[in-house]
Design a protein around this motif. Sequence first.
Motif, PDB file in Angstrom:
ATOM      1  N   PRO A  49      92.309  -1.387  20.530  1.00  0.00           N
ATOM      2  CA  PRO A  49      93.106  -1.361  19.319  1.00  0.00           C
ATOM      3  C   PRO A  49      92.634  -2.592  18.296  1.00  0.00           C
ATOM      4  O   PRO A  49      91.958  -3.504  18.829  1.00  0.00           O
ATOM      5  CB  PRO A  49      94.583  -1.723  19.991  1.00  0.00           C
ATOM      6  N   PRO A  50      93.314  -2.501  17.127  1.00  0.00           N
ATOM      7  CA  PRO A  50      92.871  -3.293  16.188  1.00  0.00           C
ATOM      8  C   PRO A  50      93.254  -4.870  16.668  1.00  0.00           C
ATOM      9  O   PRO A  50      94.220  -5.242  16.945  1.00  0.00           O
ATOM     10  CB  PRO A  50      93.714  -3.170  14.903  1.00  0.00           C
ATOM     11  N   LEU A  51      92.296  -5.559  16.358  1.00  0.00           N
ATOM     12  CA  LEU A  51      92.609  -6.909  16.572  1.00  0.00           C
ATOM     13  C   LEU A  51      93.759  -7.695  15.752  1.00  0.00           C
ATOM     14  O   LEU A  51      94.416  -8.732  16.296  1.00  0.00           O
ATOM     15  CB  LEU A  51      91.423  -7.892  16.389  1.00  0.00           C
ATOM     16  N   TYR A  52      93.907  -7.052  14.670  1.00  0.00           N
ATOM     17  CA  TYR A  52      94.964  -7.627  13.720  1.00  0.00           C
ATOM     18  C   TYR A  52      96.315  -7.235  14.299  1.00  0.00           C
ATOM     19  O   TYR A  52      97.418  -7.893  13.836  1.00  0.00           O
ATOM     20  CB  TYR A  52      94.839  -6.885  12.096  1.00  0.00           C
ATOM     21  N   ASP A  53      96.621  -6.642  15.405  1.00  0.00           N
ATOM     22  CA  ASP A  53      97.711  -6.603  16.035  1.00  0.00           C
ATOM     23  C   ASP A  53      98.132  -7.870  16.783  1.00  0.00           C
ATOM     24  O   ASP A  53      99.324  -8.016  17.067  1.00  0.00           O
ATOM     25  CB  ASP A  53      97.724  -5.515  17.121  1.00  0.00           C
ATOM     26  N   SER A  54      97.152  -8.747  16.978  1.00  0.00           N
ATOM     27  CA  SER A  54      97.455  -9.884  17.665  1.00  0.00           C
ATOM     28  C   SER A  54      96.875 -11.101  16.646  1.00  0.00           C
ATOM     29  O   SER A  54      97.960 -12.099  16.850  1.00  0.00           O
ATOM     30  CB  SER A  54      96.404 -10.061  18.797  1.00  0.00           C
ATOM     31  N   ILE A  55      95.913 -11.258  15.841  1.00  0.00           N
ATOM     32  CA  ILE A  55      95.768 -12.056  15.033  1.00  0.00           C
ATOM     33  C   ILE A  55      95.095 -11.602  13.765  1.00  0.00           C
ATOM     34  O   ILE A  55      94.290 -10.505  13.978  1.00  0.00           O
ATOM     35  CB  ILE A  55      94.788 -13.144  15.697  1.00  0.00           C
ATOM     36  N   HIS A  70      81.954 -25.863   9.623  1.00  0.00           N
ATOM     37  CA  HIS A  70      80.764 -26.720  10.226  1.00  0.00           C
ATOM     38  C   HIS A  70      81.031 -28.234  10.253  1.00  0.00           C
ATOM     39  O   HIS A  70      80.243 -29.043  10.419  1.00  0.00           O
ATOM     40  CB  HIS A  70      79.622 -26.292   9.533  1.00  0.00           C
ATOM     41  N   SER A  71      82.438 -28.479  10.435  1.00  0.00           N
ATOM     42  CA  SER A  71      82.994 -29.868  10.575  1.00  0.00           C
ATOM     43  C   SER A  71      82.880 -30.225  11.786  1.00  0.00           C
ATOM     44  O   SER A  71      82.797 -29.615  12.913  1.00  0.00           O
ATOM     45  CB  SER A  71      84.366 -29.619  10.422  1.00  0.00           C
ATOM     46  N   GLU A  72      82.506 -31.554  12.238  1.00  0.00           N
ATOM     47  CA  GLU A  72      82.856 -32.307  13.465  1.00  0.00           C
ATOM     48  C   GLU A  72      84.326 -32.177  14.134  1.00  0.00           C
ATOM     49  O   GLU A  72      84.104 -32.702  15.184  1.00  0.00           O
ATOM     50  CB  GLU A  72      81.801 -33.577  13.587  1.00  0.00           C
ATOM     51  N   GLN A  73      85.170 -31.984  13.264  1.00  0.00           N
ATOM     52  CA  GLN A  73      86.485 -32.168  13.780  1.00  0.00           C
ATOM     53  C   GLN A  73      86.806 -31.015  14.757  1.00  0.00           C
ATOM     54  O   GLN A  73      86.461 -29.868  14.520  1.00  0.00           O
ATOM     55  CB  GLN A  73      87.469 -32.007  12.562  1.00  0.00           C
ATOM     56  N   PRO A  74      87.611 -31.437  15.744  1.00  0.00           N
ATOM     57  CA  PRO A  74      87.854 -30.372  16.916  1.00  0.00           C
ATOM     58  C   PRO A  74      88.805 -29.331  16.307  1.00  0.00           C
ATOM     59  O   PRO A  74      89.554 -29.624  15.280  1.00  0.00           O
ATOM     60  CB  PRO A  74      88.805 -31.039  17.871  1.00  0.00           C
ATOM     61  N   LEU A  75      88.383 -28.058  16.607  1.00  0.00           N
ATOM     62  CA  LEU A  75      89.238 -26.898  16.009  1.00  0.00           C
ATOM     63  C   LEU A  75      89.323 -25.876  17.328  1.00  0.00           C
ATOM     64  O   LEU A  75      88.337 -25.331  17.854  1.00  0.00           O
ATOM     65  CB  LEU A  75      88.801 -26.331  14.778  1.00  0.00           C
ATOM     66  N   SER A  76      90.639 -25.260  17.393  1.00  0.00           N
ATOM     67  CA  SER A  76      90.605 -24.324  18.616  1.00  0.00           C
ATOM     68  C   SER A  76      91.801 -23.391  18.145  1.00  0.00           C
ATOM     69  O   SER A  76      92.580 -23.774  17.628  1.00  0.00           O
ATOM     70  CB  SER A  76      90.579 -24.725  19.964  1.00  0.00           C
ATOM     71  N   VAL A  77      91.652 -22.111  18.487  1.00  0.00           N
ATOM     72  CA  VAL A  77      92.706 -21.090  18.190  1.00  0.00           C
ATOM     73  C   VAL A  77      92.822 -20.315  19.642  1.00  0.00           C
ATOM     74  O   VAL A  77      91.791 -19.936  20.289  1.00  0.00           O
ATOM     75  CB  VAL A  77      92.293 -20.185  17.067  1.00  0.00           C
ATOM     76  N   SER A  78      94.192 -20.051  19.998  1.00  0.00           N
ATOM     77  CA  SER A  78      94.561 -19.161  21.237  1.00  0.00           C
ATOM     78  C   SER A  78      95.234 -18.140  20.620  1.00  0.00           C
ATOM     79  O   SER A  78      96.192 -18.311  19.892  1.00  0.00           O
ATOM     80  CB  SER A  78      95.049 -20.129  22.397  1.00  0.00           C
ATOM     81  N   PHE A  79      95.191 -16.962  21.291  1.00  0.00           N
ATOM     82  CA  PHE A  79      95.931 -15.812  21.206  1.00  0.00           C
ATOM     83  C   PHE A  79      95.970 -14.840  22.285  1.00  0.00           C
ATOM     84  O   PHE A  79      94.818 -14.812  23.159  1.00  0.00           O
ATOM     85  CB  PHE A  79      95.899 -15.208  19.723  1.00  0.00           C
ATOM     86  N   VAL A  86      92.818 -15.173  24.765  1.00  0.00           N
ATOM     87  CA  VAL A  86      91.381 -15.665  23.958  1.00  0.00           C
ATOM     88  C   VAL A  86      91.631 -16.861  23.463  1.00  0.00           C
ATOM     89  O   VAL A  86      92.417 -17.104  22.553  1.00  0.00           O
ATOM     90  CB  VAL A  86      91.344 -14.487  23.133  1.00  0.00           C
ATOM     91  N   CYS A  87      90.626 -17.787  23.797  1.00  0.00           N
ATOM     92  CA  CYS A  87      90.501 -19.197  23.151  1.00  0.00           C
ATOM     93  C   CYS A  87      89.388 -19.307  22.481  1.00  0.00           C
ATOM     94  O   CYS A  87      88.176 -19.149  22.939  1.00  0.00           O
ATOM     95  CB  CYS A  87      90.567 -20.247  24.196  1.00  0.00           C
ATOM     96  N   ASP A  94      86.372 -18.140  25.042  1.00  0.00           N
ATOM     97  CA  ASP A  94      86.856 -17.999  26.217  1.00  0.00           C
ATOM     98  C   ASP A  94      88.017 -17.087  26.592  1.00  0.00           C
ATOM     99  O   ASP A  94      88.802 -17.035  25.903  1.00  0.00           O
ATOM    100  CB  ASP A  94      87.370 -19.463  26.890  1.00  0.00           C
ATOM    101  N   ILE A  95      87.702 -16.140  27.631  1.00  0.00           N
ATOM    102  CA  ILE A  95      88.655 -15.108  27.754  1.00  0.00           C
ATOM    103  C   ILE A  95      89.187 -15.038  29.107  1.00  0.00           C
ATOM    104  O   ILE A  95      88.547 -15.086  30.093  1.00  0.00           O
ATOM    105  CB  ILE A  95      88.060 -13.506  27.385  1.00  0.00           C
ATOM    106  N   ARG A  96      90.560 -15.125  29.328  1.00  0.00           N
ATOM    107  CA  ARG A  96      91.002 -15.113  30.796  1.00  0.00           C
ATOM    108  C   ARG A  96      92.002 -14.190  30.861  1.00  0.00           C
ATOM    109  O   ARG A  96      92.796 -13.901  29.831  1.00  0.00           O
ATOM    110  CB  ARG A  96      91.729 -16.465  30.937  1.00  0.00           C
ATOM    111  N   SER A  97      92.063 -13.533  31.946  1.00  0.00           N
ATOM    112  CA  SER A  97      93.384 -12.455  32.162  1.00  0.00           C
ATOM    113  C   SER A  97      94.534 -13.248  31.972  1.00  0.00           C
ATOM    114  O   SER A  97      94.555 -14.480  32.610  1.00  0.00           O
ATOM    115  CB  SER A  97      93.101 -11.810  33.372  1.00  0.00           C
TER     116      SER A  97
END
Length: 108
Positions: A49-55, A70-79, A86-87, A94-97
């Motif tokens: 299914p389309p990813l846009y259903d989640s993000i 390309h910054s050195e600042q930490p950045l993460s997104v989880s959904f 998905v992180c 990273d993908i976890r069930s």
Amino acid sequence: MKQTQDPRDETAATGKFFRSVRRNEDVPTSTTVIEAIAAVSDGDATDLPPLYDSIDPNALNALFDSEKAHSEQPLSVSFAYLGYKVCVDRERIDIRSATGDIGPSNLR
């Protein structure tokens, strides 16, 4: 592009599927997410299914694929997507069930 099995993938120790994919700067982050989920689900990326259903995939790509990314600042997104957590960070996806019983046979 089909993802290959990563030796860091694990299931036995936690009962939850884990896959870690290194980000490739030449491939949009949203594409890499879809390909990794397809590999985990033992399916084809075009059947998901389309990813846009989640993000919003454009926003995800803008965060991680632009020159500003390309910054050195930490950045993460989880959904959540298809029963997976998905992180995404600057280096990996990273993908976890979400539960121990999510796997290829449960996604059809």
